[in-house]
Design an enzyme around this catalytic site. Structure first.
Site, PDB file in Angstrom:
ATOM      1  N   CYS A 207     -36.668  34.441  13.455  1.00 13.87           N
ATOM      2  CA  CYS A 207     -35.523  34.996  12.732  1.00 13.87           C
ATOM      3  C   CYS A 207     -34.387  35.245  13.719  1.00 13.87           C
ATOM      4  O   CYS A 207     -34.600  35.816  14.785  1.00 13.87           O
ATOM      5  CB  CYS A 207     -35.960  36.288  12.062  1.00 13.87           C
TER       6      CYS A 207
ATOM      7  N   CYS B  80     -33.810  39.437  14.023  1.00 16.49           N
ATOM      8  CA  CYS B  80     -34.721  40.380  14.680  1.00 16.49           C
ATOM      9  C   CYS B  80     -35.637  39.693  15.686  1.00 16.49           C
ATOM     10  O   CYS B  80     -36.398  40.369  16.376  1.00 16.49           O
ATOM     11  CB  CYS B  80     -35.551  41.134  13.636  1.00 16.49           C
TER      12      CYS B  80
ATOM     13  N   CYS C  40     -42.947  25.014   8.884  1.00 20.51           N
ATOM     14  CA  CYS C  40     -44.278  25.468   8.498  1.00 20.51           C
ATOM     15  C   CYS C  40     -44.344  26.971   8.770  1.00 20.51           C
ATOM     16  O   CYS C  40     -44.435  27.389   9.925  1.00 20.51           O
ATOM     17  CB  CYS C  40     -45.306  24.700   9.322  1.00 20.51           C
TER      18      CYS C  40
HETATM   19 ZN   LIG Z   1     -35.803  39.151  10.923  1.00 18.47          ZN
END
Ligand SMILES: [Zn+2]
Length: 162
Positions: free
Chosen positions: A113, A116, A136
């Site tokens: 991500c 974060c 995946c």
């Molecule tokens: Zn995140």
């Protein structure tokens, strides 16, 4: 921004200099996440194939990062890869970043991500068109929000200029 705080807490050795918009201490993550989410997002674990109900989820909606809530995948890019893991051919614009992962005697591309830094899964180049990519993902790293619309695609937006 409370950049100084991390240092004061005796900043644990970060593997990279990269700073994410959402940063919590390991203790905070442990409190915030379920053990399964923690193992995937913070320890780069991989859930057992077929263990996530999201593998079979094909409803309309948005998949958000379970760590920080950022929308990372839209249902319109999900496909059945037959692997037992939720698979997508494209992420939401700017929502994920990748880096080379040389663990387990393989060279793979790790996906995390962008907000974060939570580990989501890996991307492979044997996916369907139009991208030919297969993201995946671990269902444990995702929260499905049924009926939610993904953030505006970048079609109308001018490209960022520096
Ligand atoms: Zn995140």
């Amino acid at each position: 921004m409370t950049e100084g705080l991390l240092g004061r807490l005796g900043g644990r050795g970060h593997s990279s200099a990269k700073k994410f918009a959402v940063a919590s201490s390991e203790e905070e993550w442990r409190r915030k996440l379920t053990p399964a989410q923690y193992r995937v997002l913070r320890e780069h674990g991989t859930e057992r194939a077929g263990s996530s109900p999201l593998d079979k989820e094909y409803g309309d909606g948005v998949y958000r990062c379970a760590g920080c809530g950022q929308p990372v995948f839209a249902s319109s890019t999900k496909f059945n890869s037959g692997t037992g893991w939720p698979s997508f051919w494209a992420p939401v614009d700017q929502a994920v970043e990748t880096q080379t992962d040389r663990s387990l005697f393989m060279t793979r591309t790790e996906v995390h991500c962008s907000r974060c830094g939570g580990h989501l899964g890996h991307v492979f180049d044997d996916g369907p068109q139009p991208t030919g990519l297969r993201y995946c993902m671990n269902g444990a790293a995702l929260d499905f929000h049924r009926g939610e619309k993904p953030p505006e695609a970048s079609d109308g937006d001018p490209p960022p200029t520096n």
